[in-house]
Design a protein around this motif. Structure first.
Motif, PDB file in Angstrom:
ATOM      1  N   UNK A   1     -47.989  -2.682   1.354  1.00 15.20           N
ATOM      2  CA  UNK A   1     -47.519  -1.318   1.509  1.00 15.20           C
ATOM      3  C   UNK A   1     -48.639  -0.461   2.062  1.00 15.20           C
ATOM      4  N   UNK A   2     -48.364   0.248   3.154  1.00 11.49           N
ATOM      5  CA  UNK A   2     -49.396   1.072   3.781  1.00 11.49           C
ATOM      6  C   UNK A   2     -48.983   2.541   3.747  1.00 11.49           C
ATOM      7  N   UNK A   3     -49.972   3.403   3.579  1.00 13.39           N
ATOM      8  CA  UNK A   3     -49.759   4.851   3.676  1.00 13.39           C
ATOM      9  C   UNK A   3     -50.847   5.403   4.582  1.00 13.39           C
ATOM     10  N   UNK A   4     -50.431   6.150   5.605  1.00 11.74           N
ATOM     11  CA  UNK A   4     -51.392   6.717   6.545  1.00 11.74           C
ATOM     12  C   UNK A   4     -51.481   8.222   6.389  1.00 11.74           C
ATOM     13  N   UNK A   5     -52.693   8.737   6.520  1.00  7.19           N
ATOM     14  CA  UNK A   5     -52.888  10.168   6.769  1.00  7.19           C
ATOM     15  C   UNK A   5     -52.982  10.313   8.292  1.00  7.19           C
ATOM     16  N   UNK A   6     -53.849  11.180   8.810  1.00  2.00           N
ATOM     17  CA  UNK A   6     -53.958  11.334  10.266  1.00  2.00           C
ATOM     18  C   UNK A   6     -54.533  10.065  10.899  1.00  2.00           C
ATOM     19  N   UNK A   7     -54.280   9.907  12.207  1.00  2.00           N
ATOM     20  CA  UNK A   7     -54.701   8.722  12.956  1.00  2.00           C
ATOM     21  C   UNK A   7     -56.216   8.652  13.078  1.00  2.00           C
TER      22      UNK A   7
ATOM     23  N   UNK B   1     -42.203   0.518  -7.953  1.00  4.21           N
ATOM     24  CA  UNK B   1     -42.415   1.887  -7.466  1.00  4.21           C
ATOM     25  C   UNK B   1     -43.815   2.436  -7.758  1.00  4.21           C
ATOM     26  N   UNK B   2     -44.514   1.855  -8.747  1.00  6.84           N
ATOM     27  CA  UNK B   2     -45.786   2.442  -9.203  1.00  6.84           C
ATOM     28  C   UNK B   2     -46.870   2.389  -8.119  1.00  6.84           C
ATOM     29  N   UNK B   3     -46.925   1.312  -7.346  1.00  7.85           N
ATOM     30  CA  UNK B   3     -47.961   1.233  -6.321  1.00  7.85           C
ATOM     31  C   UNK B   3     -47.733   2.298  -5.242  1.00  7.85           C
ATOM     32  N   UNK B   4     -46.479   2.563  -4.919  1.00  6.99           N
ATOM     33  CA  UNK B   4     -46.183   3.611  -3.949  1.00  6.99           C
ATOM     34  C   UNK B   4     -46.594   4.979  -4.464  1.00  6.99           C
ATOM     35  N   UNK B   5     -46.256   5.245  -5.725  1.00  8.66           N
ATOM     36  CA  UNK B   5     -46.638   6.524  -6.336  1.00  8.66           C
ATOM     37  C   UNK B   5     -48.158   6.672  -6.336  1.00  8.66           C
TER      38      UNK B   5
ATOM     39  N   UNK C   1     -44.065   6.584  -2.364  1.00 11.13           N
ATOM     40  CA  UNK C   1     -43.218   6.313  -3.526  1.00 11.13           C
ATOM     41  C   UNK C   1     -41.800   5.948  -3.072  1.00 11.13           C
ATOM     42  N   UNK C   2     -41.320   6.633  -2.051  1.00 12.51           N
ATOM     43  CA  UNK C   2     -39.972   6.357  -1.538  1.00 12.51           C
ATOM     44  C   UNK C   2     -39.924   5.040  -0.763  1.00 12.51           C
ATOM     45  N   UNK C   3     -40.948   4.780   0.061  1.00 15.71           N
ATOM     46  CA  UNK C   3     -40.967   3.524   0.818  1.00 15.71           C
ATOM     47  C   UNK C   3     -40.987   2.330  -0.139  1.00 15.71           C
ATOM     48  N   UNK C   4     -41.784   2.427  -1.198  1.00 18.54           N
ATOM     49  CA  UNK C   4     -41.898   1.323  -2.164  1.00 18.54           C
ATOM     50  C   UNK C   4     -40.560   1.056  -2.845  1.00 18.54           C
ATOM     51  N   UNK C   5     -39.958   2.106  -3.398  1.00 22.88           N
ATOM     52  CA  UNK C   5     -38.681   1.927  -4.103  1.00 22.88           C
ATOM     53  C   UNK C   5     -37.592   1.458  -3.145  1.00 22.88           C
ATOM     54  N   UNK C   6     -37.577   2.024  -1.944  1.00 23.82           N
ATOM     55  CA  UNK C   6     -36.534   1.653  -0.985  1.00 23.82           C
ATOM     56  C   UNK C   6     -36.686   0.196  -0.533  1.00 23.82           C
TER      57      UNK C   6
END
Ligand code: ADP
Ligand code: MG
Length: 342
Positions: free
Chosen positions: A201-207, A173-177, A282-287
């Motif tokens: 694991x990817x996290x996007x802001x605006x396109x 979970x730490x990398x997601x957080x 954080x949720x995507x990582x744990x899930x």
């Protein structure tokens, strides 16, 4: 780039529009942190703004690594683990927050995700120092007795165990957080358009300018070099993929992976890959980790309870998705979702 099941493919599709004048410079950086490669792409007004934003984002992740790692040092989690007692230990607000999120996921997943997994991680040799045999039954039983999220308490600024010998491992979970925090730092520097990719694991802001979304590719573990399993259009959301390929040890002549089932105490074999989509990283990582352990059927139920979505490839190659995660014939994903009420 293509790392651990997720490929970030820029300019796969989208309508061409003129770039907003404020976002004319595209800067990409990659650094090793938290034991993995963190790749960040930002659009900014100029290279000075971009460099400042990137520097601060990486500094934030390095700070969190020190607090949360269970591998080394004397950060919050390392100290808790070394103590092994049932006293309250004062921790940083961030540590308290991520432990709280991990305990919430232990509940949501009915124990498939468990941040107290560390004694099992150690006995299987994922922290070094054991022979190449599989653990004996008595070793497994001793480790299992020290695992259980219900034996952890958090208050506003401290953490304690209600059993001795317990340890935390926030590796799921730490990398997601850290991604959520790094993205928040980018925003304080005025960056709106960005993609952060943390080894699977990817996290996007605006396109990016001219595109509707960041197209993030989920590799097909059955045919890694062939067509992707799905291309997820990502805006203000995260997709995480867990698989056993990333970290393995050989035990008793068999390669075993680093995701363990807290209930059996053994490496999970029923799943080949699990991807999760959620508003927060954080949720995507744990899930993704929880879905990997729970297996296809239960994973979809857990995702629905969490206002998120999953795409799971079982050991036998069967692909299962939760109801709102659609993939068309051209492998383009569309995900109907509503952020969880907060
Ligand atoms: P990665 O960190 O490679 O992206 P995951 O997010 O799936 O992969 O996390 C796997 C890590 O989580 C393991 O290396 C271990 O530290 C920890 N872990 C293993 N099994 C579990 C589990 N059942 N619940 C929570 N964490 C786990
Ligand atoms: Mg995870």
């Amino acid at each position: 780039m293509r790392a651990h099941g997720v490929t970030v493919a820029l300019l796969v599709w989208g309508t061409v529009a003129s770039a907003a004048p404020a976002d004319t410079v595209r800067v990409q950086a990659a650094r090793l942190t938290m034991g993995a490669l963190l790749d960040i792409t930002v659009f900014a007004a100029d290279s000075t703004q971009a460099a400042g934003a990137l520097e601060s984002a990486y500094a934030e992740v390095a700070r969190l690594d020190t607090l949360l790692t269970d591998w080394r040092g004397d950060g919050d989690i390392a100290r808790l683990n070394a103590a092994g007692d049932t006293l309250w230990h004062a921790v940083a607000p961030e540590t308290r927050e991520v432990v709280g999120e991990a305990l919430r996921w232990a509940q949501l997943s009915r124990g498939a995700f468990d941040p107290t997994i560390r004694p099992l991680v150690v006995v299987w040799g994922f922290r070094g120092g054991v022979a190449s045999r599989a653990p004996r039954a008595d070793e497994l039983a001793a480790a299992r007795a020290r695992v259980g999220a219900r034996f952890v308490r958090v208050d506003s600024a401290a953490v304690r165990f209600t059993r001795t010998g317990m340890q935390l491992d926030l590796g799921g979970i730490a990398k997601g957080y850290a991604l959520d925090r790094a993205a928040a730092v980018l925003e304080t520097h005025g960056v709106r358009r960005a993609l952060l990719d943390f080894a699977g694991q990817a996290l996007a802001l605006d396109a990016p300018p001219g595109l509707d979304a960041w197209p993030v590719v989920i590799d097909d573990p059955r045919r890694p070099r062939a067509r992707p399993l799905a291309v997820v259009p990502l805006v203000r959301a995260s997709v995480a993929t867990s698989s056993q390929r990333e970290r393995t040890v050989t035990r008793g002549g068999r390669r075993v992976g680093h995701i363990l089932d807290p209930r059996s105490g053994r490496p999970v074999r029923r799943t080949r890959q699990a991807s999760a989509f959620a508003a927060r990283a954080v949720d995507a990582d744990a899930l993704a980790t929880a879905a990997f352990v729970a297996g296809a059927g239960d994973a979809a139920q857990i995702a629905t309870r969490a206002h998120a979505s999953v795409l799971v490839v079982a050991h036998d190659g069967r692909v299962t998705r939760s109801a709102k995660f659609r993939v068309d014939a051209r492998r383009r994903a569309s995900i109907a979702w509503t952020p969880a009420p907060r």
